[in-house]
Design a protein around this motif. Sequence first.
Motif, PDB file in Angstrom:
ATOM      1  N   GLU A   1      49.504  37.669  29.278  1.00  0.00           N
ATOM      2  CA  GLU A   1      48.869  38.818  30.262  1.00  0.00           C
ATOM      3  C   GLU A   1      48.328  37.839  31.250  1.00  0.00           C
ATOM      4  O   GLU A   1      48.142  36.668  31.409  1.00  0.00           O
ATOM      5  CB  GLU A   1      47.741  39.263  29.308  1.00  0.00           C
ATOM      6  N   TYR A   2      48.373  38.653  32.524  1.00  0.00           N
ATOM      7  CA  TYR A   2      47.674  37.967  33.885  1.00  0.00           C
ATOM      8  C   TYR A   2      46.731  38.615  34.457  1.00  0.00           C
ATOM      9  O   TYR A   2      46.845  39.876  34.535  1.00  0.00           O
ATOM     10  CB  TYR A   2      48.867  38.030  34.845  1.00  0.00           C
ATOM     11  N   ILE A   3      45.617  38.111  34.616  1.00  0.00           N
ATOM     12  CA  ILE A   3      44.507  38.706  35.396  1.00  0.00           C
ATOM     13  C   ILE A   3      44.149  37.704  36.717  1.00  0.00           C
ATOM     14  O   ILE A   3      43.991  36.467  36.659  1.00  0.00           O
ATOM     15  CB  ILE A   3      43.032  38.686  34.751  1.00  0.00           C
ATOM     16  N   PHE A   4      44.728  38.425  37.915  1.00  0.00           N
ATOM     17  CA  PHE A   4      44.724  37.891  39.167  1.00  0.00           C
ATOM     18  C   PHE A   4      43.134  38.513  39.907  1.00  0.00           C
ATOM     19  O   PHE A   4      43.069  39.368  39.848  1.00  0.00           O
ATOM     20  CB  PHE A   4      45.854  38.416  39.883  1.00  0.00           C
ATOM     21  N   THR A   5      42.677  37.362  40.273  1.00  0.00           N
ATOM     22  CA  THR A   5      41.332  37.970  41.052  1.00  0.00           C
ATOM     23  C   THR A   5      41.499  37.750  42.428  1.00  0.00           C
ATOM     24  O   THR A   5      41.819  36.505  42.935  1.00  0.00           O
ATOM     25  CB  THR A   5      39.990  37.000  40.672  1.00  0.00           C
ATOM     26  N   ILE A   6      41.537  38.848  43.463  1.00  0.00           N
ATOM     27  CA  ILE A   6      41.638  38.474  44.794  1.00  0.00           C
ATOM     28  C   ILE A   6      40.248  38.623  45.361  1.00  0.00           C
ATOM     29  O   ILE A   6      39.559  39.539  45.483  1.00  0.00           O
ATOM     30  CB  ILE A   6      42.445  39.936  45.535  1.00  0.00           C
ATOM     31  N   ILE A   7      40.005  37.371  45.982  1.00  0.00           N
ATOM     32  CA  ILE A   7      38.811  37.046  46.789  1.00  0.00           C
ATOM     33  C   ILE A   7      38.716  37.229  48.360  1.00  0.00           C
ATOM     34  O   ILE A   7      39.730  37.041  48.642  1.00  0.00           O
ATOM     35  CB  ILE A   7      38.112  35.852  46.244  1.00  0.00           C
ATOM     36  N   PRO A   8      37.930  38.046  48.614  1.00  0.00           N
ATOM     37  CA  PRO A   8      38.160  38.619  50.149  1.00  0.00           C
ATOM     38  C   PRO A   8      37.587  37.467  51.215  1.00  0.00           C
ATOM     39  O   PRO A   8      36.723  37.636  51.895  1.00  0.00           O
ATOM     40  CB  PRO A   8      37.028  39.624  50.447  1.00  0.00           C
ATOM     41  N   VAL A   9      38.666  36.361  50.898  1.00  0.00           N
ATOM     42  CA  VAL A   9      38.321  35.194  52.022  1.00  0.00           C
ATOM     43  C   VAL A   9      39.850  34.644  52.268  1.00  0.00           C
ATOM     44  O   VAL A   9      40.518  34.528  51.353  1.00  0.00           O
ATOM     45  CB  VAL A   9      37.396  33.909  51.334  1.00  0.00           C
ATOM     46  N   ILE A  10      39.992  34.284  53.447  1.00  0.00           N
ATOM     47  CA  ILE A  10      41.098  33.721  53.835  1.00  0.00           C
ATOM     48  C   ILE A  10      41.027  32.358  54.055  1.00  0.00           C
ATOM     49  O   ILE A  10      40.562  31.837  55.023  1.00  0.00           O
ATOM     50  CB  ILE A  10      41.893  34.682  55.197  1.00  0.00           C
TER      51      ILE A  10
END
Length: 149
Positions: free
Chosen positions: A101-110
Amino acid sequence: MPACLFMVAPLTNSWFRIGPTSRRTQLGSTKADVEFAEAFDAVEKVVFSKSLEKAEGKNSRIVRTPAEDEIQKLKQQEGPNMYVGGVALPSYLIGLGLVDEYIFTIIPVIAGKGRRLMEDIIMQEKLGLKLIDTKISASGSVILHYVKA
């Protein structure tokens, strides 16, 4: 709560020194910091290293055998999920087909730079994933949960 959290040695020492366990004693720690520190302390942590003398932090142990051997052994046992974060170790385990399983967290920082997941790994075949859950945190991060398709 996961049964295991996997870490690699270069990350481990700095994580335990400035990580969640120490946040309980820092001025200005939030309730969320303290809760995270307590959850982190409660989880078994497996540190892959050939050079560390001892594991720092509560419920931590060093494994000197190849990561895939330890992962295969633990996957044969009953229990909650195992979690691995970062870039190098997850990429390596994905390349070996050991991640279910894959849990990706996209954090709003470039950030503009940094290592990429799967950057140095050559897959034998394309890996299809199926989205099973999404969450949006209070900070605006988006959490995507996938399983193999």
